[in-house]
Design a protein around this motif. Sequence first.
Motif, mmCIF file in Angstrom:
data_model
loop_
_atom_site.group_PDB
_atom_site.id
_atom_site.type_symbol
_atom_site.label_atom_id
_atom_site.label_comp_id
_atom_site.label_asym_id
_atom_site.label_seq_id
_atom_site.Cartn_x
_atom_site.Cartn_y
_atom_site.Cartn_z
ATOM 1 N N GLU A 35 0.838 -1.205 0.000
ATOM 2 C CA GLU A 35 0.000 0.000 0.000
ATOM 3 C C GLU A 35 0.871 1.253 0.000
ATOM 4 O O GLU A 35 0.567 2.230 -0.692
ATOM 5 N N LEU A 36 1.955 1.229 0.760
ATOM 6 C CA LEU A 36 2.849 2.380 0.822
ATOM 7 C C LEU A 36 3.469 2.657 -0.540
ATOM 8 O O LEU A 36 3.486 3.795 -1.013
ATOM 9 N N TRP A 37 3.972 1.603 -1.209
ATOM 10 C CA TRP A 37 4.607 1.812 -2.514
ATOM 11 C C TRP A 37 3.587 2.209 -3.570
ATOM 12 O O TRP A 37 3.907 2.974 -4.492
ATOM 13 N N GLN A 38 2.365 1.711 -3.460
ATOM 14 C CA GLN A 38 1.321 2.126 -4.407
ATOM 15 C C GLN A 38 1.047 3.622 -4.244
ATOM 16 O O GLN A 38 0.943 4.354 -5.224
ATOM 17 N N ALA A 39 0.953 4.101 -3.005
ATOM 18 C CA ALA A 39 0.752 5.529 -2.753
ATOM 19 C C ALA A 39 1.973 6.322 -3.213
ATOM 20 O O ALA A 39 1.836 7.403 -3.795
ATOM 21 N N PHE A 40 3.169 5.795 -2.980
ATOM 22 C CA PHE A 40 4.408 6.465 -3.385
ATOM 23 C C PHE A 40 4.430 6.696 -4.898
ATOM 24 O O PHE A 40 4.838 7.758 -5.366
ATOM 25 N N ARG A 41 3.963 5.695 -5.671
ATOM 26 C CA ARG A 41 3.958 5.827 -7.137
ATOM 27 C C ARG A 41 2.981 6.887 -7.618
ATOM 28 O O ARG A 41 3.078 7.354 -8.742
ATOM 29 N N ARG B 150 8.756 12.060 -5.502
ATOM 30 C CA ARG B 150 9.379 10.734 -5.400
ATOM 31 C C ARG B 150 10.890 10.869 -5.275
ATOM 32 O O ARG B 150 11.518 10.191 -4.471
ATOM 33 N N ASP B 151 11.478 11.763 -6.075
ATOM 34 C CA ASP B 151 12.930 11.958 -6.013
ATOM 35 C C ASP B 151 13.367 12.495 -4.648
ATOM 36 O O ASP B 151 14.333 12.017 -4.059
ATOM 37 N N VAL B 152 12.639 13.502 -4.143
ATOM 38 C CA VAL B 152 12.991 14.106 -2.855
ATOM 39 C C VAL B 152 12.890 13.070 -1.742
ATOM 40 O O VAL B 152 13.803 12.918 -0.922
ATOM 41 N N LEU B 153 11.799 12.315 -1.701
ATOM 42 C CA LEU B 153 11.621 11.322 -0.632
ATOM 43 C C LEU B 153 12.605 10.165 -0.779
ATOM 44 O O LEU B 153 13.081 9.623 0.217
ATOM 45 N N CYS C 41 5.641 16.728 0.544
ATOM 46 C CA CYS C 41 5.570 15.423 -0.125
ATOM 47 C C CYS C 41 5.097 14.328 0.846
ATOM 48 O O CYS C 41 4.300 13.465 0.480
ATOM 49 N N LEU C 42 5.598 14.371 2.085
ATOM 50 C CA LEU C 42 5.134 13.389 3.082
ATOM 51 C C LEU C 42 3.654 13.583 3.382
ATOM 52 O O LEU C 42 2.906 12.605 3.564
ATOM 53 N N GLY C 43 3.205 14.849 3.428
ATOM 54 C CA GLY C 43 1.775 15.112 3.641
ATOM 55 C C GLY C 43 0.934 14.551 2.508
ATOM 56 O O GLY C 43 -0.131 13.973 2.732
ATOM 57 N N GLN C 44 1.424 14.711 1.276
ATOM 58 C CA GLN C 44 0.705 14.191 0.120
ATOM 59 C C GLN C 44 0.684 12.655 0.163
ATOM 60 O O GLN C 44 -0.346 12.028 -0.109
ATOM 61 N N LEU C 45 1.804 12.045 0.533
ATOM 62 C CA LEU C 45 1.870 10.586 0.649
ATOM 63 C C LEU C 45 0.888 10.096 1.709
ATOM 64 O O LEU C 45 0.153 9.121 1.497
#
Length: 197
Positions: free
Chosen positions: A127-133, A140-143, A178-182
């Motif tokens: 689920e985490l990687w699906q949200a990350f994509r 994605r680059d920053v995180l 970016c973390l908030g968006q994730l």
Amino acid sequence: MSDSEPDADMAVLVGKAAGGDAAAWDEIVRRYSGRVWAVCRVHRLSPADAADVFQQTWLRVLENLDSLRDPAKFGAWIGTTCRNEALAAIRRARRAQPVDTAWLLDRPGDPDDDPELPFLVADRDAELWQAFRQLSRRCRDVLRVLVVEAEGGRPSYELAAGALGMPIGSLGPTRGRCLGQLRRFLTEGIQAAGGGS
């Protein structure tokens, strides 16, 4: 990538496989065989029992594929199916054990040995990687530089700024956004999964 693409892709595969499309069935088996083997491993089945459970799981899935209401939950469904088959194999093995070793079955287990824990962790990670994509390329680059690939868990903002071509002062705020968006994508995904089957 939109939220619905992975679900739509799985729905198409399940529909085709249920209709007899061998290539779609092969793709489903390719995607989920690792998960089925993982469930077999966490139940500590003998190699022979693990092979039987693996085959029995796929047989059950094939028999019931056309009754799957929500293809987006296929991973959870096959995990549950395999877990049920593994538990049935364990019950059969216990019935066949000699009486003098029955005391081994009643020993309290270590909470860290919960057979479902690795499966739950794998689902959480998926689920985490699906949200990350779903994040923008920039996020994605920053995180990836500041969180995923940070050495020893401590990011070097100087190295990150150089690698990303960004001023050091903008890295922290960008990382926070970016973390908030994730977090929002994860929450939306959990709410969508809980909304219906």
